[in-house]
Design a protein around this motif. Sequence first.
Motif, PDB file in Angstrom:
ATOM      1  N   ASN A 195       0.923  -1.307  -0.019  1.00 22.41           N
ATOM      2  CA  ASN A 195       0.154  -0.414  -0.322  1.00 22.41           C
ATOM      3  C   ASN A 195       0.715   0.863  -0.102  1.00 22.41           C
ATOM      4  N   GLU A 196       0.176   2.173   0.034  1.00 23.70           N
ATOM      5  CA  GLU A 196       1.091   3.757  -0.054  1.00 23.70           C
ATOM      6  C   GLU A 196       1.859   3.948   1.089  1.00 23.70           C
ATOM      7  N   ASN A 197       1.551   3.303   1.888  1.00 24.10           N
ATOM      8  CA  ASN A 197       2.020   3.873   3.100  1.00 24.10           C
ATOM      9  C   ASN A 197       3.840   2.659   4.036  1.00 24.10           C
ATOM     10  N   MET A 198       3.391   1.228   2.907  1.00 26.83           N
ATOM     11  CA  MET A 198       4.505   0.901   2.850  1.00 26.83           C
ATOM     12  C   MET A 198       5.970   1.192   2.021  1.00 26.83           C
ATOM     13  N   ALA A 199       5.070   1.889   0.565  1.00 29.15           N
ATOM     14  CA  ALA A 199       5.979   2.673  -0.426  1.00 29.15           C
ATOM     15  C   ALA A 199       6.490   3.548   0.021  1.00 29.15           C
ATOM     16  N   LYS A 200       5.983   4.551   1.404  1.00 27.86           N
ATOM     17  CA  LYS A 200       6.590   5.881   1.408  1.00 27.86           C
ATOM     18  C   LYS A 200       8.032   5.427   2.490  1.00 27.86           C
ATOM     19  N   SER A 201       6.961   4.403   3.862  1.00 25.94           N
ATOM     20  CA  SER A 201       8.741   3.709   4.625  1.00 25.94           C
ATOM     21  C   SER A 201       9.698   2.859   3.446  1.00 25.94           C
ATOM     22  N   ILE A 202       9.689   2.756   2.699  1.00 31.69           N
ATOM     23  CA  ILE A 202      10.471   1.752   2.012  1.00 31.69           C
ATOM     24  C   ILE A 202      11.559   3.264   1.281  1.00 31.69           C
ATOM     25  N   GLN A 203      10.844   4.510   0.874  1.00 29.64           N
ATOM     26  CA  GLN A 203      10.817   5.879   0.330  1.00 29.64           C
ATOM     27  C   GLN A 203      11.953   5.895   1.893  1.00 29.64           C
ATOM     28  N   ASP A 204      11.696   6.124   3.138  1.00 32.38           N
ATOM     29  CA  ASP A 204      11.939   6.816   3.639  1.00 32.38           C
ATOM     30  C   ASP A 204      13.120   6.651   4.924  1.00 32.38           C
ATOM     31  N   TRP A 205      13.079   4.622   4.503  1.00 32.73           N
ATOM     32  CA  TRP A 205      14.180   3.606   5.072  1.00 32.73           C
ATOM     33  C   TRP A 205      14.940   4.198   4.198  1.00 32.73           C
ATOM     34  N   PHE A 206      15.055   4.287   2.751  1.00 32.42           N
ATOM     35  CA  PHE A 206      15.923   4.137   1.746  1.00 32.42           C
ATOM     36  C   PHE A 206      17.417   5.004   1.542  1.00 32.42           C
ATOM     37  N   LYS A 207      16.568   6.658   2.117  1.00 31.29           N
ATOM     38  CA  LYS A 207      17.263   7.700   2.579  1.00 31.29           C
ATOM     39  C   LYS A 207      17.838   7.535   3.553  1.00 31.29           C
ATOM     40  N   VAL A 208      17.813   7.027   4.414  1.00 32.99           N
ATOM     41  CA  VAL A 208      19.111   6.343   5.270  1.00 32.99           C
ATOM     42  C   VAL A 208      20.174   5.792   5.457  1.00 32.99           C
ATOM     43  N   LYS A 209      19.639   5.016   4.347  1.00 33.45           N
ATOM     44  CA  LYS A 209      20.690   3.240   3.801  1.00 33.45           C
ATOM     45  C   LYS A 209      21.355   3.822   3.290  1.00 33.45           C
ATOM     46  N   ALA A 210      21.081   4.982   2.061  1.00 29.83           N
ATOM     47  CA  ALA A 210      22.185   5.141   0.672  1.00 29.83           C
ATOM     48  C   ALA A 210      21.550   6.605   0.703  1.00 29.83           C
ATOM     49  N   ALA A 211      22.898   7.252  -0.225  1.00 35.49           N
ATOM     50  CA  ALA A 211      22.164   8.445  -0.396  1.00 35.49           C
ATOM     51  C   ALA A 211      21.355   8.718  -1.231  1.00 35.49           C
ATOM     52  N   PRO A 212      20.609  10.058  -0.308  1.00 33.46           N
ATOM     53  CA  PRO A 212      18.854  10.528  -1.227  1.00 33.46           C
ATOM     54  C   PRO A 212      18.790  10.223  -1.816  1.00 33.46           C
ATOM     55  N   TYR A 213      19.706  10.456  -2.999  1.00 36.81           N
ATOM     56  CA  TYR A 213      19.405  11.203  -4.466  1.00 36.81           C
ATOM     57  C   TYR A 213      19.085  10.014  -4.962  1.00 36.81           C
ATOM     58  N   LYS A 214      18.873   8.723  -4.993  1.00 38.35           N
ATOM     59  CA  LYS A 214      19.057   7.627  -5.405  1.00 38.35           C
ATOM     60  C   LYS A 214      18.309   6.787  -4.773  1.00 38.35           C
ATOM     61  N   TYR A 215      17.066   7.186  -3.774  1.00 36.38           N
ATOM     62  CA  TYR A 215      16.197   6.839  -4.236  1.00 36.38           C
ATOM     63  C   TYR A 215      15.073   6.435  -5.246  1.00 36.38           C
ATOM     64  N   PRO A 216      14.012   5.349  -5.224  1.00 38.16           N
ATOM     65  CA  PRO A 216      13.383   5.586  -6.271  1.00 38.16           C
ATOM     66  C   PRO A 216      11.895   6.084  -5.901  1.00 38.16           C
ATOM     67  N   ARG A 217      11.989   7.167  -6.336  1.00 37.32           N
ATOM     68  CA  ARG A 217      10.209   7.952  -6.585  1.00 37.32           C
ATOM     69  C   ARG A 217       9.127   7.483  -6.674  1.00 37.32           C
ATOM     70  N   GLU A 218       9.487   6.747  -7.140  1.00 42.10           N
ATOM     71  CA  GLU A 218       8.150   6.308  -7.615  1.00 42.10           C
ATOM     72  C   GLU A 218       8.684   3.900  -7.208  1.00 42.10           C
ATOM     73  N   ILE A 219       6.991   3.809  -6.957  1.00 46.13           N
ATOM     74  CA  ILE A 219       7.260   2.553  -6.278  1.00 46.13           C
ATOM     75  C   ILE A 219       5.864   1.688  -6.192  1.00 46.13           C
ATOM     76  N   HIS A 220       5.986   0.565  -7.514  1.00 41.00           N
ATOM     77  CA  HIS A 220       5.181  -0.393  -7.896  1.00 41.00           C
ATOM     78  C   HIS A 220       5.121  -1.790  -7.191  1.00 41.00           C
ATOM     79  N   PHE A 221       3.437  -1.634  -6.728  1.00 38.48           N
ATOM     80  CA  PHE A 221       4.349  -3.158  -6.383  1.00 38.48           C
ATOM     81  C   PHE A 221       3.154  -4.320  -7.106  1.00 38.48           C
ATOM     82  N   VAL A 222       4.410  -5.751  -6.900  1.00 38.43           N
ATOM     83  CA  VAL A 222       4.272  -6.218  -8.071  1.00 38.43           C
ATOM     84  C   VAL A 222       4.217  -7.989  -7.447  1.00 38.43           C
TER      85      VAL A 222
END
Length: 534
Positions: free
Chosen positions: A489-516
């Motif tokens: 869901n959208e909350n999970m997508a936002k959570s993954i994006q926020d987590w990514f910005k802590v783990k790696a350089a923020p400019y690399k984070y996925p600005r679009e996430i599609h769950f498949v």
Amino acid sequence: MKHYEDNFAHDHLPPEDLQPDYIWDQEDFQFPENLNCVDRLLDDHIKNGRGNSIAIRTFEFTWTYQDLYEKSNQIAHILADDLGLVSGNRVMIRSANNPMFVACWFAILKAGGIVVATMPLLREKELSVMIESAEISHVLCDVRLIDALSEVKLPFLKQVCTFDGSDENSSELEKLMASKPTTFQNYHTLSNSLALIGFTSGTTGKPKMTAHYHKDVLLICEAFPKYSLQPKPEDIFTGSPPLGFTFGLGGMVLFPFYYGASTFLIEKPTPELLLKAFTEYKITICFTAPTAWRVITTLVKDYNISSLRKCVSAGETLPLKVWEDWYAATGLKIIDGIGSTEILHIFISSNEENMRKGATGLPIRGYEAKIVDETGNELPANESGRLAVRGITGCKYLNAPDKQKEYVENKWNITGDIFKKDEDGYFWFVARGDDMIISSGYNIAAIEVENVLLVHEDIAECAVVGLPNEERGMLVCAYIVLKDSAKANENMAKSIQDWFKVKAAPYKYPREIHFVEALPKTETGKIQRFKLKH
């Protein structure tokens, strides 16, 4: 030949038979065997009585060449006398674009070290990989960026010394500088002693280290600037790329200083701040990415940019519409160019006399290029194929013979870009030949982003692609298979994006996430990313 006491970098250069051909057929590409590039870029200005000329400006302060020379010498003393640097040690700089970055860059070369410049956005994981790969022994770090570095624990790393890039003179390095002499005997390097190591974008997997000699640093100053810019001592350069990129290093340090001009540095260079600098400080030459030129075009009517005479775009291909809109708004022609970290700077570009809008341009002085098929045969005009380049600089990967063989074929550099060449010899960009995503001027390897995402506890599989985007050029888009599909869901997508910005350089984070539910794959299990690029 032994160049340094610590010969790690030279010992890991590719053998000559794996390096490209080099072409130094013009007189101004000849440099003496005994060469430290700092002599030409900095010290000679002092010897020639230009010490009072301005070298660096920011919105807050101004340094003359004399200021830069003295501070660089003091830092060189600290490296040699206090921090135990021996010649050939690799020294990382962690800083935004500011005068202390430049002083540290020169100081490392003065002391006989090898510079590894980085971008401020990198995080602990990426810094650790770089420090381990290059066996970096020393780091000079802006105190404002120390947090990510303080997490790094590696046996190679002997010394971390902080400085204050905001010019408050309140950090460790400045305190040590206060008691140091303002003169220094530069280490006697050779023209083919290594001066710098530039990391390509693959810094969360195994990164590639590109190595460049002292003569390479000066060679590029004789190539693109003479071809496209015709620099004069009165010129004031500025731009947005980090000095950790060779595009930024050339455009905002090497080129201005080689020609006795000055540079204007902005730590967080937004389009608005670039325009403010154009207006208030009479900038004449600007380097930035197409995405920034697009935004600047929409704002330019409110600023006085009459001093600006050369506009350079690189980092991603320049859309024709951006070129046309800027020309319509200002009467200035943006100079497009393609370069690479491997080749150090721009090798195909144009100048105002030979520009053909929409084309990347012609091989600049010092380089030649051709389009080849998969077996290395040259293709006829207007056929798309792989771009092959050779000239005064070329790819020298450290400690990566397999990658070296991929980049250099038949003694030509194969850049990974798909181009075509027209009947008049102009080169036209077609596509990237790999899964590199170029977003807002940053190179982001899809595999890097995937490697970070796969660490997340909820992610089973993922594939990352770049999707066209008018504002950024491309967007990082992740297709993710969750371990528990009910969590999609959208909350999970936002959570993954926020987590990514802590783990790696923020400019690399996925600005679009599609769950498949599943990713498209070949029979052998290889992900078919092209099917996701819709």
